[in-house]
Design a protein around this motif. Structure first.
Motif, PDB file in Angstrom:
ATOM      1  N   GLU A 574      73.400  14.156  51.287  1.00  0.00           N
ATOM      2  CA  GLU A 574      72.045  14.654  51.049  1.00  0.00           C
ATOM      3  C   GLU A 574      71.966  15.294  49.660  1.00  0.00           C
ATOM      4  O   GLU A 574      72.925  15.876  49.180  1.00  0.00           O
ATOM      5  N   ARG A 575      70.801  15.148  49.024  1.00  0.00           N
ATOM      6  CA  ARG A 575      70.658  15.667  47.666  1.00  0.00           C
ATOM      7  C   ARG A 575      70.094  17.091  47.676  1.00  0.00           C
ATOM      8  O   ARG A 575      69.445  17.512  48.617  1.00  0.00           O
ATOM      9  N   ILE A 576      70.380  17.813  46.597  1.00  0.00           N
ATOM     10  CA  ILE A 576      69.970  19.208  46.477  1.00  0.00           C
ATOM     11  C   ILE A 576      68.709  19.277  45.626  1.00  0.00           C
ATOM     12  O   ILE A 576      68.697  18.838  44.468  1.00  0.00           O
ATOM     13  N   GLY A 577      67.640  19.834  46.172  1.00  0.00           N
ATOM     14  CA  GLY A 577      66.360  19.884  45.475  1.00  0.00           C
ATOM     15  C   GLY A 577      66.074  21.240  44.867  1.00  0.00           C
ATOM     16  O   GLY A 577      66.865  22.182  44.957  1.00  0.00           O
ATOM     17  N   TRP A 578      64.885  21.342  44.222  1.00  0.00           N
ATOM     18  CA  TRP A 578      64.477  22.599  43.597  1.00  0.00           C
ATOM     19  C   TRP A 578      64.419  23.739  44.605  1.00  0.00           C
ATOM     20  O   TRP A 578      64.772  24.880  44.287  1.00  0.00           O
ATOM     21  N   SER A 579      63.973  23.453  45.795  1.00  0.00           N
ATOM     22  CA  SER A 579      63.842  24.519  46.796  1.00  0.00           C
ATOM     23  C   SER A 579      65.193  25.158  47.110  1.00  0.00           C
ATOM     24  O   SER A 579      65.291  26.380  47.305  1.00  0.00           O
ATOM     25  N   ASP A 580      66.253  24.327  47.158  1.00  0.00           N
ATOM     26  CA  ASP A 580      67.592  24.870  47.425  1.00  0.00           C
ATOM     27  C   ASP A 580      68.056  25.765  46.272  1.00  0.00           C
ATOM     28  O   ASP A 580      68.639  26.833  46.494  1.00  0.00           O
ATOM     29  N   ILE A 581      67.797  25.326  45.056  1.00  0.00           N
ATOM     30  CA  ILE A 581      68.225  26.092  43.890  1.00  0.00           C
ATOM     31  C   ILE A 581      67.467  27.412  43.798  1.00  0.00           C
ATOM     32  O   ILE A 581      68.053  28.476  43.559  1.00  0.00           O
ATOM     33  N   VAL A 582      66.154  27.341  44.007  1.00  0.00           N
ATOM     34  CA  VAL A 582      65.335  28.561  43.919  1.00  0.00           C
ATOM     35  C   VAL A 582      65.692  29.537  45.030  1.00  0.00           C
ATOM     36  O   VAL A 582      65.742  30.761  44.822  1.00  0.00           O
ATOM     37  N   GLU A 583      65.949  29.023  46.214  1.00  0.00           N
ATOM     38  CA  GLU A 583      66.366  29.883  47.325  1.00  0.00           C
ATOM     39  C   GLU A 583      67.645  30.637  46.963  1.00  0.00           C
ATOM     40  O   GLU A 583      67.769  31.841  47.217  1.00  0.00           O
ATOM     41  N   GLU A 584      68.592  29.928  46.341  1.00  0.00           N
ATOM     42  CA  GLU A 584      69.841  30.558  45.906  1.00  0.00           C
ATOM     43  C   GLU A 584      69.555  31.645  44.874  1.00  0.00           C
ATOM     44  O   GLU A 584      70.134  32.733  44.916  1.00  0.00           O
ATOM     45  N   ALA A 585      68.665  31.350  43.914  1.00  0.00           N
ATOM     46  CA  ALA A 585      68.347  32.306  42.853  1.00  0.00           C
ATOM     47  C   ALA A 585      67.676  33.561  43.409  1.00  0.00           C
ATOM     48  O   ALA A 585      68.023  34.689  43.025  1.00  0.00           O
ATOM     49  N   LYS A 586      66.712  33.370  44.298  1.00  0.00           N
ATOM     50  CA  LYS A 586      66.028  34.524  44.899  1.00  0.00           C
ATOM     51  C   LYS A 586      67.020  35.426  45.630  1.00  0.00           C
ATOM     52  O   LYS A 586      66.982  36.651  45.513  1.00  0.00           O
ATOM     53  N   LYS A 587      67.885  34.800  46.388  1.00  0.00           N
ATOM     54  CA  LYS A 587      68.804  35.540  47.247  1.00  0.00           C
ATOM     55  C   LYS A 587      69.810  36.367  46.448  1.00  0.00           C
ATOM     56  O   LYS A 587      70.274  37.410  46.903  1.00  0.00           O
ATOM     57  N   PHE A 588      70.135  35.904  45.241  1.00  0.00           N
ATOM     58  CA  PHE A 588      71.150  36.594  44.440  1.00  0.00           C
ATOM     59  C   PHE A 588      70.538  37.468  43.344  1.00  0.00           C
ATOM     60  O   PHE A 588      70.876  38.646  43.207  1.00  0.00           O
ATOM     61  N   LEU A 589      69.628  36.913  42.564  1.00  0.00           N
ATOM     62  CA  LEU A 589      69.122  37.617  41.391  1.00  0.00           C
ATOM     63  C   LEU A 589      68.218  38.791  41.747  1.00  0.00           C
ATOM     64  O   LEU A 589      68.297  39.860  41.123  1.00  0.00           O
ATOM     65  N   VAL A 590      67.352  38.603  42.747  1.00  0.00           N
ATOM     66  CA  VAL A 590      66.378  39.661  43.058  1.00  0.00           C
ATOM     67  C   VAL A 590      67.060  40.938  43.550  1.00  0.00           C
ATOM     68  O   VAL A 590      66.791  42.037  43.029  1.00  0.00           O
ATOM     69  N   PRO A 591      67.945  40.886  44.550  1.00  0.00           N
ATOM     70  CA  PRO A 591      68.607  42.131  44.980  1.00  0.00           C
ATOM     71  C   PRO A 591      69.465  42.768  43.885  1.00  0.00           C
ATOM     72  O   PRO A 591      69.483  43.990  43.756  1.00  0.00           O
ATOM     73  N   ILE A 592      70.179  41.933  43.095  1.00  0.00           N
ATOM     74  CA  ILE A 592      70.993  42.497  42.011  1.00  0.00           C
ATOM     75  C   ILE A 592      70.094  43.217  41.004  1.00  0.00           C
ATOM     76  O   ILE A 592      70.413  44.321  40.541  1.00  0.00           O
ATOM     77  N   HIS A 593      68.952  42.604  40.690  1.00  0.00           N
ATOM     78  CA  HIS A 593      68.025  43.245  39.750  1.00  0.00           C
ATOM     79  C   HIS A 593      67.494  44.549  40.314  1.00  0.00           C
ATOM     80  O   HIS A 593      67.512  45.598  39.643  1.00  0.00           O
ATOM     81  N   ASP A 594      67.014  44.510  41.559  1.00  0.00           N
ATOM     82  CA  ASP A 594      66.366  45.689  42.139  1.00  0.00           C
ATOM     83  C   ASP A 594      67.343  46.842  42.345  1.00  0.00           C
ATOM     84  O   ASP A 594      66.982  48.010  42.172  1.00  0.00           O
ATOM     85  N   GLN A 595      68.588  46.531  42.713  1.00  0.00           N
ATOM     86  CA  GLN A 595      69.515  47.592  43.129  1.00  0.00           C
ATOM     87  C   GLN A 595      70.544  47.980  42.067  1.00  0.00           C
ATOM     88  O   GLN A 595      71.152  49.037  42.176  1.00  0.00           O
TER      89      GLN A 595
END
Length: 699
Positions: A574-595
């Motif tokens: 199965e191929r990896i789409g934009w939604s998978d990449i963005v989900e990964e980015a949200k999950k990592f970048l947002v908490p690191i930025h906020d905290q």
């Protein structure tokens, strides 16, 4: 004992034998095969299907070899309560097992082997004399002198067996089980006996010894187990035996958590049968289960290390007059340099005195231990199984997976001592530090785990290297944050290496269990790997967190770059789409930025690197066969996501992934990992050497 020493390895308790039922089953099965096929060995049967197999268990110091063989008959006598109950599946096996339980037992220590007179330097004669000497000692009668025995006793297997039965007063139909211990003594006997030589003048003392046993195996109702550690056990079957004899290697298993609990609950102080070791070590708030987990974490379940560790903990607790109150208190003691040094002292001489070739092999074994790459050994022990020899020579532990497949286990108490050896390269120190951080059973055999590990080390070495390289130049062009970091980057410590995060326990498509982290582990992970007190990154049931995390710090301006790496889509249909990449980015970048980042915006930055090759068509079209970097404030409109400040998202295309990992290595990994559980034979020693060489090239 020196008064006031905190850690002393005194022998203070009586350990019990636990967790050896499966090993006893394997030995019993091989003894039965010898019994069932002895006619073929004697040439009394036309069938040539059976090849003599001698149970043989070479292993490292402290694996419980001697204890196992001395207690073997007692283990099978308890067979109704163990897996051995299934061995007696028919009347023939049941009859054999019953007779084996009533065997006469003879223990022979090869360290007592004495050379013969110069005119007859025969190993065979010396072995025979030692066997008779031990039989006489057992019944308390004197043995004839060597000169008299040499002049009057004919060296024939039948004569020896008849003499033994006479001395031990056992009938011809009763089984006699002889255990030869400490075969490694043969390593020291090159000049003592006239060993047979090959055409190029080499001698193989083990071959000569097993040839003697082969002759004895022709005698009815006589059985053997041979154990012992050796410096170099390279047995060439073809030299000694011909095509009908094999050695069967039985590796004693490391103890499991349940075994350790039984070990602690049934072991008592010497001279104080009423005092269990777990009662002395554990307080009401510190359970025996927690103690077993802590010991397993430190020793890997190696019996000798376990016994030594428990002895030192007992001495420490008795000296201060107080049990451990909490698991963390016990772990803190076991992580002290003094504890680890004393505990591992008898075990690590092989590594510290190894030559450069052996240290190169040790680097490969470190990778195999960290990524749980198994290796396969066939019964013939041909030249391709050099790693089996390397593990044995270095005093490391083999963790048996099945009949002839093993993994390398390097206990944590070893790691602390290896870290101080100045001769190790920076790569070895990173691997050792990673082994020290991770639980013994953290990693699982999978293509993803190995790929992630190679990506992690390549990134660490390339980004911190003082040598310019294409991949670092690529990041420098793509990333504004990386430009701000300035060069050179501070050398990472092993703590910076890798953490893998996900749900607490799941199953892969191949139904293999995978040991990975849950969201409640993030605080500990961030604190240990990145040195920040608290970051909480949520994980839902349909997503996975970054596979790799590490921290880089600029020497020039104390700027910190937190790097998360997501290895996406490697070898998946199965191929990896934009939604998978963005989900990964949200999950990592947002908490690191906020905290984290918001508290020190001028010092801290965060980058997520997506390493993937099978991206969806719309992603490939957007990238245009070029890696892409989304910096602070940029939006991925199709997914309505804006990159937080001081953050970046880097997506690597296939071509640039090949700059990170050599194309030949990538192709080799893809070929090797056609199944979910690769064997080392499929992985290939050449590929593993190439991987290691690629690491070293950036040091």
């Amino acid at each position: 004992m020196i008064f006031g020493d905190k850690w002393v390895p005194r022998d203070t308790f009586e350990p019990v034998v636990v967790g050896r039922e499966e090993d006893a089953y394997l030995v019993t099965e091989e003894l039965y095969e010898l019994h069932n096929n002895r006619k073929q060995l004697k040439g009394q049967s036309s069938s040539l299907n059976y090849r003599l197999t001698i149970p043989f268990a070479p292993h490292m110091f402290g694996s419980g070899k001697t204890t196992f063989c001395i207690n073997y008959l007692e283990l099978i006598r308890r067979s109704s309560e163990t897996p051995l109950a299934s061995f007696a599946s028919n009347s023939s096996r049941n009859e054999f097992l019953d007779k084996l339980k009533d065997s006469a037992f003879l223990y022979v220590d090869l360290r007592e082997l004495e050379r013969t007179d110069p005119e007859e330097r025969s190993l065979k004669w010396a072995i025979y004399y030692l066997i008779v000497k031990n039989a006489c000692s057992r019944i308390g009668v004197p043995v004839m002198r060597k000169r008299q025995a040499f002049e009057t006793v004919e060296m024939e297997p039948s004569n020896l067996v008849a003499l033994l039965r006479d001395k031990l007063n056992i009938p011809t139909n009763q089984y006699l089980l002889a255990v030869f211990d400490e075969i490694g003594a043969l390593d020291e006997s090159y000049g003592e006996f006239d060993f047979r030589r090959t055409q190029n003048g080499k001698v193989f003392p083990y071959n000569d010894f097993f040839r003697i046993l082969w002759e004895l195996c022709l005698e009815d109702n006589l059985f053997f187990i041979v154990v012992g550690k050796s410096k170099g056990l390279r047995i060439k079957n073809s030299v000694a035996f011909g095509p009908r004899v094999l050695l069967h290697f039985i590796s004693l298993s490391p103890l499991r958590s349940s075994n350790l609990i039984e070990f602690l609950e049934k072991s008592h102080l010497k001279g104080q049968v009423h005092s269990r070791v777990c009662d002395i070590l554990c307080s009401p708030s510190f359970s025996v289960n927690e103690l077993a987990e802590a010991l397993l974490e430190s020793t890997g379940g190696v019996p000798g290390l376990l016994t030594r560790a428990v002895n030192m903990l007992l001495n420490y607790v008795q000296t201060r007059g107080q049990s451990f109150m909490l698991k963390d208190e016990c772990l803190s003691c076991m992580n002290e340099d003094g504890f680890q040094r004393f505990c591992a002292e008898p075990f690590i001489q092989h590594i510290s005195t190894s030559d450069e070739d052996k240290k190169s092999e040790f680097g490969i074994l470190l990778m195999m231990a960290l990524y749980h790459i198994p290796f396969k050994v066939d019964d013939a022990l041909n030249s391709e199984c050099y790693l089996f020899d390397a593990v044995n020579e270095m005093g490391l532990y083999r963790y048996p997976i099945d009949h002839d497949t093993f993994q390398v286990l390097i206990p944590k108490v070893f790691v602390g001592n290896f870290e101080y050896l100045s001769s190790f390269s920076f790569l070895e120190k990173i691997l050792l530090g990673s082994l020290k951080l991770e639980p013994v059973d953290c990693f699982f055999s999978s293509k993803c785990r190995v790929f992630e590990g190679i990506v992690a080390i390549r990134l660490i070495l390339m980004l911190s290297s003082k040598v310019r390289n294409e991949f670092r130049e690529l990041l420098f062009q793509l990333s504004a944050i990386f430009k701000e970091m300035k060069l050179p980057i501070r050398e990472p410590s092993p703590l910076d290496y890798m953490r893998s995060v996900g749900v607490s326990e799941s199953r892969s498509e191949s139904n293999k269990k995978q040991k990975i982290y849950g969201s409640n582990e993030w605080n500990k992970i961030i604190h240990e790997a990145l040195y920040f007190d608290k970051v909480y990154i949520s994980v839902d049931t349909n997503s996975h967190s970054p596979d790799i995390m590490f921290k880089l710090q600029s020497l020039v301006e104390s700027k910190v770059l937190i790097v998360g790496v997501a290895c996406k889509g490697r070898w998946k249909s199965e191929r990896i789409g934009w939604s998978d990449i963005v989900e990964e980015a949200k999950k990592f970048l947002v908490p690191i930025h906020d905290q984290v980042l918001s508290n020190a915006p001028d010092k801290n930055h965060c980058m997520l690197i997506v390493v993937g090759t099978k991206l969806a068509f719309n992603v490939s079209r957007e990238l245009g066969d070029q890696s892409r970097c989304y910096s602070s404030g940029m939006s991925i409109e199709s997914e309505s996501f804006t990159i937080p400040s001081n953050c970046e998202l880097v997506i690597l295309c296939e071509r640039d992934v090949e700059m990170l990992i050599d194309k030949e290595i990538l192709n080799g990994l893809e070929r090797a990992f056609s199944s979910d559980r690769p064997l080392f034979g499929d992985f290939g020693p050449d590929l593993l050497r190439r991987v290691r060489h690629s690491f070293l090239s950036w040091q």
